[in-house]
Design a protein around this motif. Structure first.
Motif, PDB file in Angstrom:
ATOM      1  N   GLN A  21       6.817  -0.246   5.571  1.00 45.37           N
ATOM      2  CA  GLN A  21       6.985  -0.726   4.198  1.00 45.37           C
ATOM      3  C   GLN A  21       6.400  -2.125   4.048  1.00 45.37           C
ATOM      4  O   GLN A  21       5.750  -2.437   3.047  1.00 45.37           O
ATOM      5  CB  GLN A  21       8.473  -0.786   3.831  1.00 45.37           C
ATOM      6  N   LYS A  24       2.547  -2.409   3.657  1.00 45.09           N
ATOM      7  CA  LYS A  24       2.088  -2.092   2.298  1.00 45.09           C
ATOM      8  C   LYS A  24       2.523  -3.176   1.318  1.00 45.09           C
ATOM      9  O   LYS A  24       1.736  -3.630   0.501  1.00 45.09           O
ATOM     10  CB  LYS A  24       2.618  -0.731   1.845  1.00 45.09           C
ATOM     11  N   LEU A  29      -2.225  -3.357   4.292  1.00 43.61           N
ATOM     12  CA  LEU A  29      -2.850  -2.033   4.197  1.00 43.61           C
ATOM     13  C   LEU A  29      -2.453  -1.420   2.861  1.00 43.61           C
ATOM     14  O   LEU A  29      -1.385  -1.715   2.326  1.00 43.61           O
ATOM     15  CB  LEU A  29      -2.395  -1.146   5.355  1.00 43.61           C
ATOM     16  N   ASP A  30      -3.321  -0.540   2.347  1.00 41.56           N
ATOM     17  CA  ASP A  30      -3.104  -0.009   1.001  1.00 41.56           C
ATOM     18  C   ASP A  30      -2.281   1.264   0.930  1.00 41.56           C
ATOM     19  O   ASP A  30      -1.509   1.448   0.008  1.00 41.56           O
ATOM     20  CB  ASP A  30      -4.449   0.253   0.319  1.00 41.56           C
ATOM     21  N   SER A  31      -2.465   2.152   1.892  1.00 43.03           N
ATOM     22  CA  SER A  31      -1.808   3.455   1.775  1.00 43.03           C
ATOM     23  C   SER A  31      -0.894   3.728   2.961  1.00 43.03           C
ATOM     24  O   SER A  31      -1.071   3.173   4.044  1.00 43.03           O
ATOM     25  CB  SER A  31      -2.843   4.573   1.683  1.00 43.03           C
ATOM     26  N   GLY A  32       0.061   4.612   2.727  1.00 38.85           N
ATOM     27  CA  GLY A  32       0.969   5.016   3.790  1.00 38.85           C
ATOM     28  C   GLY A  32       0.234   5.661   4.947  1.00 38.85           C
ATOM     29  O   GLY A  32       0.601   5.483   6.108  1.00 38.85           O
ATOM     30  N   ASP A  34      -2.854   4.975   5.949  1.00 42.87           N
ATOM     31  CA  ASP A  34      -3.493   3.898   6.721  1.00 42.87           C
ATOM     32  C   ASP A  34      -2.476   3.175   7.590  1.00 42.87           C
ATOM     33  O   ASP A  34      -2.754   2.834   8.739  1.00 42.87           O
ATOM     34  CB  ASP A  34      -4.167   2.892   5.788  1.00 42.87           C
ATOM     35  N   VAL A  35      -1.297   2.926   7.027  1.00 36.72           N
ATOM     36  CA  VAL A  35      -0.232   2.254   7.770  1.00 36.72           C
ATOM     37  C   VAL A  35       0.153   3.067   8.991  1.00 36.72           C
ATOM     38  O   VAL A  35       0.211   2.554  10.109  1.00 36.72           O
ATOM     39  CB  VAL A  35       1.005   2.020   6.862  1.00 36.72           C
TER      40      VAL A  35
END
Length: 75
Positions: A21, A24, A29-32, A34-35
């Protein structure tokens, strides 16, 4: 040893937040997706150590690093 660069403070408005969480929320990082990938592949460190748990509870003062960026959890 090279200077790792400045640390950016990111206020979470509370005492703790999960690692995934926070990445982001802090805009690292932009997306779950990518995380998840970055954490599982070992590219994220918490307080200088690789941590592969998206659900790790970060506390105020923890420093998270990814791709040359360092962000510190603040209340």
């Amino acid at each position: 040893m090279t200077n790792p660069g400045p640390v950016t403070d990111v206020s979470i408005g509370g005492d703790s937040i999960r690692l995934g969480q926070f990445l982001k929320f802090a805009g690292v990082l932009d997306s779950g997706g990518d995380v998840k990938e970055a954490i599982i592949d070992g590219y994220v460190t918490v307080n200088g150590e690789v941590d592969r748990r998206r659900g790790r509870q970060l506390q105020v003062g923890d420093v998270v690093a990814f791709d040359g960026r360092r962000v510190r959890v603040v209340a």
